[in-house]
Motif scaffolding. Sequence first.
Motif, mmCIF file in Angstrom:
data_model
loop_
_atom_site.group_PDB
_atom_site.id
_atom_site.type_symbol
_atom_site.label_atom_id
_atom_site.label_comp_id
_atom_site.label_asym_id
_atom_site.label_seq_id
_atom_site.Cartn_x
_atom_site.Cartn_y
_atom_site.Cartn_z
ATOM 1 N N LYS A 41 0.841 -1.199 0.000
ATOM 2 C CA LYS A 41 0.000 0.000 0.000
ATOM 3 C C LYS A 41 0.880 1.255 0.000
ATOM 4 O O LYS A 41 1.877 1.340 0.736
ATOM 5 N N ASP A 42 0.471 2.244 -0.802
ATOM 6 C CA ASP A 42 1.192 3.524 -0.898
ATOM 7 C C ASP A 42 2.682 3.269 -1.094
ATOM 8 O O ASP A 42 3.073 2.551 -2.008
ATOM 9 N N GLN A 43 3.516 3.828 -0.210
ATOM 10 C CA GLN A 43 4.968 3.649 -0.326
ATOM 11 C C GLN A 43 5.529 2.818 0.834
ATOM 12 O O GLN A 43 6.663 3.005 1.256
ATOM 13 N N ASN A 44 4.711 1.873 1.302
ATOM 14 C CA ASN A 44 5.129 1.045 2.444
ATOM 15 C C ASN A 44 6.358 0.199 2.120
ATOM 16 O O ASN A 44 7.216 -0.017 2.986
ATOM 17 N N VAL A 45 6.460 -0.306 0.880
ATOM 18 C CA VAL A 45 7.604 -1.138 0.516
ATOM 19 C C VAL A 45 8.892 -0.317 0.565
ATOM 20 O O VAL A 45 9.911 -0.759 1.120
ATOM 21 N N ARG A 46 8.880 0.873 -0.003
ATOM 22 C CA ARG A 46 10.073 1.728 0.014
ATOM 23 C C ARG A 46 10.459 2.086 1.445
ATOM 24 O O ARG A 46 11.641 2.120 1.806
ATOM 25 N N PHE A 47 9.439 2.343 2.281
ATOM 26 C CA PHE A 47 9.721 2.649 3.680
ATOM 27 C C PHE A 47 10.368 1.456 4.376
ATOM 28 O O PHE A 47 11.349 1.604 5.123
ATOM 29 N N ALA A 48 9.831 0.245 4.158
ATOM 30 C CA ALA A 48 10.376 -0.953 4.801
ATOM 31 C C ALA A 48 11.827 -1.187 4.385
ATOM 32 O O ALA A 48 12.684 -1.470 5.224
ATOM 33 N N LEU A 49 12.112 -1.054 3.071
ATOM 34 C CA LEU A 49 13.480 -1.268 2.597
ATOM 35 C C LEU A 49 14.430 -0.216 3.169
ATOM 36 O O LEU A 49 15.554 -0.531 3.583
ATOM 37 N N ALA A 50 13.994 1.040 3.195
ATOM 38 C CA ALA A 50 14.846 2.097 3.727
ATOM 39 C C ALA A 50 15.132 1.888 5.206
ATOM 40 O O ALA A 50 16.259 2.101 5.680
ATOM 41 N N LEU A 51 14.131 1.443 5.943
ATOM 42 C CA LEU A 51 14.303 1.236 7.386
ATOM 43 C C LEU A 51 15.211 0.046 7.665
ATOM 44 O O LEU A 51 16.108 0.122 8.517
ATOM 45 N N LEU A 52 15.016 -1.063 6.940
ATOM 46 C CA LEU A 52 15.790 -2.268 7.190
ATOM 47 C C LEU A 52 17.239 -2.126 6.736
ATOM 48 O O LEU A 52 18.124 -2.821 7.247
#
Length: 395
Positions: free
Chosen positions: A218-229
Motif C-alpha cells: 500500500k502507498d509507499q510502504n515497501v520503500r519505507f520498509a526497505l529504507a528502514l531495514l
Amino acid sequence: MRRRGRILLVLALTATVVFSYAYHQIFNATVDRRPSTYSAYSTGAKALYLLLKEMNIPVGRHERPLMNLNQQGTLVVLGPLSRPPAGKELIALKKWIAHGNTLVLLYGLPTDDWRKELLKSPGNKAQVYRTRMATAFGLQIKGFDHGDRGAAQANVAGLPEPLNISVSREFRWTDFHKDWEVLTQDEQGPIIMKRRMGGGAVYAVSDTSLFSNTFINKDQNVRFALALLLSGKSRNVIFDEYHHGYSKSQTVSSMMLSSVFLWIFLQIVVAAALFIYSRRAYHAGRFKTLAEPAGRSSLEYVYSMANIFETVKAGAPALEAIFQRFVSKTAKKLGAPVASLMKGEISTGRTIHGAAPPEALIREVQSAIESEAKPARCLELAKKLAEARSSMDKR
C-alpha cells in the motif's frame, strides 16, 4: 489379531500420520495470525521476507535465544510476541546493539483480541507479557477503539524526501523514554521513533501492519520498509522467529519435542504397542473371566471325592486333599499361619466369629490320615469337615 487386521491397523495409523501432518501444514499456512515470516496469513510477513530474497539482500531467520545472536546487521522483531524474551536475552540484545547493530521493533498487530485486551485493562499481566521487549527499551503501547487507516509522512535517513505511508490508527507509542527521537507522528501519537544506543540504534514502529502481507504494497510502504531495514551499517537483515515459537533444534531430544517428529514418534509408539498387544493376545488365547465360577457346595464336593476314592480303595488320600482345603480356609478365617494351626499352636484369643477353632476335629483327621483309616471312616471325617466348613461360611 489376524494378518489382515494388522495390515489394516498399520494402514489406518499411516493415514492418520499423513493427514495430521498435512492439516498441521495447512493450518499454519492459513490460520497462523502471528506476525511471522513463516505466515502467509494477512497479518504475517512472509511477502516481505520473500521480496528481500528476490532482491538478493542477505536475509535470514533467527530461531534461537538472543544470547546466540552472533551475526552483524539489523534484527527485526515483529510484535506482539508469542513468548516474551528472558532477562538474559534483553541484556545480550542491548550489548549487541551497542556494538554497532540495529534493532527494528514493530508492535501493534491489529487483531481484535489484543486491542480489546489493551482497551479493557491497560497494564495488566497479559499486556506486560506481550510487550516486555518494548518495555525494556522504555516504550509503552496504547490502543484506540477504531480500526480505520490513514496516511502519514515518514522520514528515514538516506531518503531524499519523506514517504507517504499507509498506517493503522489502532496503536501508538506513549510514555516513552526521553532519549527517543520522534520521526513520524499523527494526531493519534508517535508512529516511528529512533533511539541511539552505543554504536547502534533502535527504531520503534507502532504499527506492525506496515510489514504485513496485506499492507506491504500500500502507498509507499515497501520503500519505507526497505529504507528502514537497510539504514544500519550492515545490509544483513535478520527476523526474530524464536519468540514466535519457532525454535531451531540443537539436540536430537529438542528436535523430537519441538517439531512434527514428536507427533510421528507418538504414532509409531502407539502402533508398536498395539502390535505387541495383538501378538500377546494371539499367543495367550482368549481372556478368562475374573469372576469365580458358581460351582457345587463344599458338602457335594466331599461326597464326590469320597465316593471316587472309595471306589479305588484310597480313602486316606481323598481325606488328605479335603483336609488341606479345610485347614487353609480355617487359617484364613483365624488370620493365623497354616503351620501353626496344624501344630495346635493357635492362641486362645483367636476365634472364628466368636467360635473356637475346631482343633479337636483337626487332630482327629490328622490321626486318621497317618494311620490310613478305612474308606468308610475317611468318608465320615470328610463329611464332618464339609459340615464344619459350611458352618464357618454361614457365620
